[in-house]
Design a protein around this motif. Structure first.
Motif, PDB file in Angstrom:
ATOM      1  N   VAL A  41       0.856  -1.187   0.000  1.00 21.72           N
ATOM      2  CA  VAL A  41       0.000   0.000   0.000  1.00 21.72           C
ATOM      3  C   VAL A  41       0.894   1.239   0.000  1.00 21.72           C
ATOM      4  CG1 VAL A  41      -1.944  -1.115   1.153  1.00 21.72           C
ATOM      5  CG2 VAL A  41      -0.170  -0.019   2.526  1.00 21.72           C
TER       6      VAL A  41
ATOM      7  N   VAL B 238       0.946   5.274   1.200  1.00 18.05           N
ATOM      8  CA  VAL B 238       0.244   6.221   2.072  1.00 18.05           C
ATOM      9  C   VAL B 238       0.851   7.602   1.897  1.00 18.05           C
ATOM     10  CG1 VAL B 238      -0.322   4.413   3.729  1.00 18.05           C
ATOM     11  CG2 VAL B 238       1.732   5.783   4.071  1.00 18.05           C
TER      12      VAL B 238
ATOM     13  N   SER C  43      -3.822   7.131   7.163  1.00 23.51           N
ATOM     14  CA  SER C  43      -3.554   5.891   6.419  1.00 23.51           C
ATOM     15  C   SER C  43      -2.329   5.181   6.970  1.00 23.51           C
ATOM     16  CB  SER C  43      -3.362   6.201   4.935  1.00 23.51           C
ATOM     17  OG  SER C  43      -4.531   6.772   4.394  1.00 23.51           O
TER      18      SER C  43
ATOM     19  N   ARG D 294      -3.218   3.540  10.265  1.00 25.56           N
ATOM     20  CA  ARG D 294      -4.128   2.406  10.111  1.00 25.56           C
ATOM     21  C   ARG D 294      -3.382   1.154   9.650  1.00 25.56           C
ATOM     22  NH1 ARG D 294      -7.120   4.533   6.786  1.00 25.56           N
ATOM     23  NH2 ARG D 294      -6.675   3.527   4.802  1.00 25.56           N
ATOM     24  N   TYR D 295      -2.562   1.292   8.621  1.00 30.05           N
ATOM     25  CA  TYR D 295      -1.862   0.121   8.098  1.00 30.05           C
ATOM     26  C   TYR D 295      -0.737  -0.325   9.030  1.00 30.05           C
ATOM     27  CZ  TYR D 295      -4.362   0.768   3.691  1.00 30.05           C
ATOM     28  OH  TYR D 295      -5.331   0.884   2.732  1.00 30.05           O
TER      29      TYR D 295
END
Length: 669
Positions: free
Chosen positions: A77, A79, A84, A87-88
């Motif tokens: 992912v 960010v 973000s 969260r990850y």
């Protein structure tokens, strides 16, 4: 699926060690300029190799006891904001988290909690975390933090860091962590705190600057921590460079300490300190203008060999036997004289690391498809799927939602890494038979073999087409690849008849018998070998091409500067026939073969009709071919010199966006 371990990449230090000779020539090794801390010749360069700054594999203590792989096996992912990232980073499942641009953390000095099985890596060399800390709580394991700048949580007037605890990275009672190629600067307390019995840690190629307390290890009376610290640059710092308290094993090598803060403090301005009951080994480091370059408590042990001291003062303690790092892992030492040039160049974030995330098969992901699945939909950044040597019996789909992928075999030769399956068209249609399908744009495959090993002779079927590769994406590149099959080996297509997709095949090998290079994409095959397989006939063994080019597209197939080979009988193979899928009249084949060697197997009338459509209505031509199969005849249209000037690789591929993959490919060989 079978596979073999991936090969290690050479480290740049092997080449750059020659810098040592240059430094000597400049006088940095002369008397009065620098002095060896031990007798010359005692620091031999080890034959073993550690991880390169450009690889994605932890080395040193972080490589032991199962190793450190971070978010390998998880999704990738990207960010750009705090929410973000938080969260990850805190998720239960593994992630490879790319930080793009500067992420400002609020409130000032706040923590971003990082949980187990995470890789956090800066995209390019611009990924930053500003005003915040990455925090690993007790029990966290298997974390990689690379290629980031973490900066600016300093509170004015708090030089000693007594009122805030705003570190760049702090971890307590964790294991298997690799901190690599980061820059830590101007924070509130420590830059890097590795605390409370953390184990199996490697800190490599980082830059610590503009700070008081750089790097502390310990905060416990237990003697458990094992840590490797190499190729780091400590500059503009005062203390903890590092301070290692009660470490079971601390191995420091090829570090560079320079431009130490000079505030007259006689004790707490220092370089490396072996504290408590630490066993420390220092090798081939470079200390320039450092007070107390290295020192040890009476209860600690410190072995030093091969380092260079320049304009230093104060303590250089060395006593005890400590330990031998090679009892634990292999590594190579760069010459101490080369360390300033190496470390200043290669420490801190590097564009080459973060530009393209590397997903390793089978190291990070069990199959090629699993690695493809980890690439995020709508991916806008380059992702490399590095496939180790071996035979991977699987079908692979790169969907249209996953562009910007490099699929790269890591073996010495393209035959080392094979993706193969055995589905014929009778079991799922022509498209369903393909071993590999590329529907995404901007995909490159390099140093790989794609195969469909369906055995035509073993089973009689209505539908023996068996594709090794089908593409429908645009701007697809194959470099040093092989395509193995019989009927319909390589299909280069587009999403619909009127859509133009472009494919460039260079320095590759293609084999087959019936229509084995076919489709409607604009396709250039350059500097490649094409093998016409014999089906056992004396008169009709097959067809090289079956183009279905849209009538509105002047550029179909171009085969240039290549070699066609065959063991089929003379005069038994066609160069092509016009394919009109479903009888589509607007699919009018365009094929040009030029500057290419043709074998005796090629018919003197090499073009033929297909499904009621005459080859004479298609756009077939040759130009300046040679070899026994290039004999002129009335049935062989030839381009004029003037027309040939407008039928080049560049003309076929440029399109409206000026695509030039041939220029990029030339730099990879």
């Amino acid at each position: 699926m079978t596979h073999f371990p991936s090969k290690r990449l050479p480290r740049p230090g092997v080449v750059l060690a020659a810098v040592a000779g240059l430094l000597a020539a400049l006088g940095l090794g002369a008397a009065g300029q620098a002095k060896a801390a031990v007798e010359p010749g005692t620091a031999a360069v080890a034959p073993a190799s550690s991880a390169s700054p450009w690889t994605d594999r932890a080395h040193g203590f972080a490589s032991l006891a199962g190793g450190t792989t971070g978010g390998a096996g998880g999704r990738v992912v990207t960010v750009t904001d705090q929410a973000s990232l938080a969260r990850y980073a805190a998720a239960e499942e593994p992630y490879v988290i790319r930080v793009k641009g500067a992420v400002a953390v609020e409130p000032f000095g706040s923590d971003i909690v990082v949980t187990s099985n995470k890789t956090i890596i800066g995209a390019g060399d611009t990924g930053e975390i500003v005003h915040g800390e990455l925090h690993l709580n007790p029990g966290t394991h298997n974390v990689i933090i690379r290629n980031l700048t973490i900066r600016d949580s300093y509170v004015e007037g708090d030089w000693d860091g007594k009122t805030t605890d705003f570190d760049a990275i702090q971890m307590d009672t964790v294991d298997h962590v690799w901190i690599d190629h980061n820059r830590f600067t101007h924070m509130g307390d420590g830059l890097l705190d590795i605390r409370k019995d953390s184990q199996y840690i490697t800190v490599s190629a980082n830059r610590f600057d503009d700070h008081n307390k750089a790097f502390g290890i310990g905060w416990t009376t237990n003697v458990l921590t094992q840590i490797t610290i190499d190729h780091n640059w400590f500059t503009g710092t005062k203390q903890r460079n590092p301070s290692a308290d009660n470490c079971a094993y601390a191995h420091l090598y090829n570090n560079y300490l320079s431009a130490q803060v000079a505030d007259g403090d006689p004790v707490w301005t220092y370089g490396n300190w072996s504290r408590g009951h630490t066993k420390m080994v220092i090798e081939n480091s470079y200390f320039d203008g450092i007070q107390h370059p290295y020192q040890a408590d009476a209860t600690a042990e410190l072995v030093q060999r091969g380092s260079i001291l320049r304009n230093t003062s104060g303590r250089t303690d060395a006593w005890g036997t400590a330990f031998d790092p090679r009892d634990f892992y292999t590594y190579r030492l760069d010459p101490a004289a080369a360390v300033p040039a190496l470390v200043t160049r290669f420490s801190g974030p590097q564009k080459q690391i973060g530009d393209a995330v590397a997903l390793h098969v089978p190291g990070d992901y069990p199959t090629v498809q699993a690695a493809v699945d980890a690439v995020p939909d709508g991916n806008s950044d380059d992702v490399t799927i590095a496939v180790a040597p071996g035979t991977y019996r699987e079908k692979v789909l790169i969907p249209a939602t996953k562009p910007n992928i490099l699929l790269r075999g890591t073996g010495h030769d393209r035959s080392d890494t094979v993706i193969v399956y055995d589905t014929p068209a009778a079991y799922g249609g022509s498209t369903g038979s393909a071993t590999v399908r590329i529907a995404a744009n901007d995909v490159t495959a390099r140093n790989l073999t794609f195969s469909n090993d369906f055995d035509e002779a073993a089973v009689e079927l209505n539908g023996e087409q068996a594709l090794a590769m089908k593409t429908t994406g645009d701007r697809i590149v194959f470099e040093n690849t092989a395509f193995l099959g019989n009927q319909d080996t390589l299909m280069t297509d587009s999403p619909k008849l009127t859509a133009v997709s472009r494919v460039y095949v260079r320095d590759s090998y293609i084999e087959g018998d019936v229509d084995f290079v076919y489709g409607r994409a604009t396709t250039v095959i350059e500097r490649s070998v094409i093998r016409l397989l014999s089906r056992g006939s004396t008169t009709d063994n097959g067809y090289l091409t079956a183009a279905s080019t849209w009538t509105g597209n002047p550029h179909g197939f171009l085969i240039t500067r290549s070699k066609v080979v065959s063991d089929a009988p003379e005069q038994s193979f066609h160069l092509g026939r016009p394919w009109h899928p479903g009888g589509e009249p607007a699919a009018v084949a365009q094929v040009l073969i030029r500057d290419t060697e043709l074998p005796a197997a090629v018919k003197s009338s090499p073009w033929t009709d297909m499904s009621g459509f005459s080859w004479r209505d298609a756009r077939f031509a040759e130009y300046r071919n040679h070899g026994p199969g290039a004999a002129a005849s009335a049935d062989r249209p030839q381009l004029s010199d003037a027309d040939a000037e407008a039928r080049t690789v560049a003309d076929y591929l440029a399109g409206a966006d000026g695509w030039e993959p041939y220029a990029r490919a030339a730099t990879t060989h």
